[in-house]
Design an enzyme around this catalytic site. Structure first.
Site, mmCIF file in Angstrom:
data_model
loop_
_atom_site.group_PDB
_atom_site.id
_atom_site.type_symbol
_atom_site.label_atom_id
_atom_site.label_comp_id
_atom_site.label_asym_id
_atom_site.label_seq_id
_atom_site.Cartn_x
_atom_site.Cartn_y
_atom_site.Cartn_z
ATOM 1 N N CYS A 105 0.000 3.787 2.807
ATOM 2 C CA CYS A 105 0.501 3.254 4.089
ATOM 3 C C CYS A 105 1.974 3.632 4.272
ATOM 4 O O CYS A 105 2.387 4.065 5.346
ATOM 5 C CB CYS A 105 0.373 1.737 4.140
ATOM 6 S SG CYS A 105 -1.308 1.115 3.978
ATOM 7 N N CYS A 144 0.819 -1.220 0.000
ATOM 8 C CA CYS A 144 0.000 0.000 0.000
ATOM 9 C C CYS A 144 0.853 1.272 0.000
ATOM 10 O O CYS A 144 1.560 1.553 0.970
ATOM 11 C CB CYS A 144 -0.908 -0.047 1.226
ATOM 12 S SG CYS A 144 -1.743 1.477 1.621
#
Length: 145
Positions: free
Chosen positions: A65, A62
């Site tokens: 993230c 991600c």
């Protein structure tokens, strides 16, 4: 003149090497310190310390993230606030306890930031990247509730 420049360069290299070896790099030292342990131990720690839990559920692939970790979790002011007021924990939502937590809290995207009270009851949830100032607001609002 060349000697002074060479000496200055040598001193700079030594200082940089010292900082790297001693772990003094701004982001990891100043930011949020994440407790590493099982979910059961996180719950026990929160009860023992009488602190709410800040839970980051992420995925290794991600992009937001990674940006959250690099820009927001490493911020000094964010670290000071969260380290003082929460038991901070981060789990990969696709593995181990993180997978169980992703199912339990019906994670719809990554990163998902969850605040739980000291007993593990849901206080707030946010999906997506937050810059440091907005992450601080989330934390402060969660502590007041």
């Amino acid at each position: 003149m060349k000697r002074i420049a060479m000496l200055a360069a040598l001193v700079a290299v030594v200082l940089i090497a010292y900082r790297m070896m001693s772990g003094e790099s701004g982001d990891s030292k100043d930011g949020i310190k994440f407790y590493e342990g099982s979910w059961e131990s996180v719950l026990a720690k929160a009860k023992a310390e009488q602190k709410p839990i800040f839970l980051d559920i992420y995925a290794s692939w991600c992009g937001p993230c990674k940006m959250l970790k690099k820009k927001s979790f490493s911020d000094k002011e964010v670290g000071t606030f969260f380290n003082t007021n929460f038991v901070n924990v981060s789990f990969d939502g696709e593995n181990g306890d993180g997978g169980m937590l992703a199912a339990k809290y019906h994670i719809s995207g990554y990163p998902t930031l969850i605040v739980l009270d000291k007993n593990g009851n849901l206080v707030s949830t946010h999906v997506g990247f937050l810059p440091p100032d907005e992450l601080l607001i989330l934390g402060k609002q969660s502590v007041r509730n």
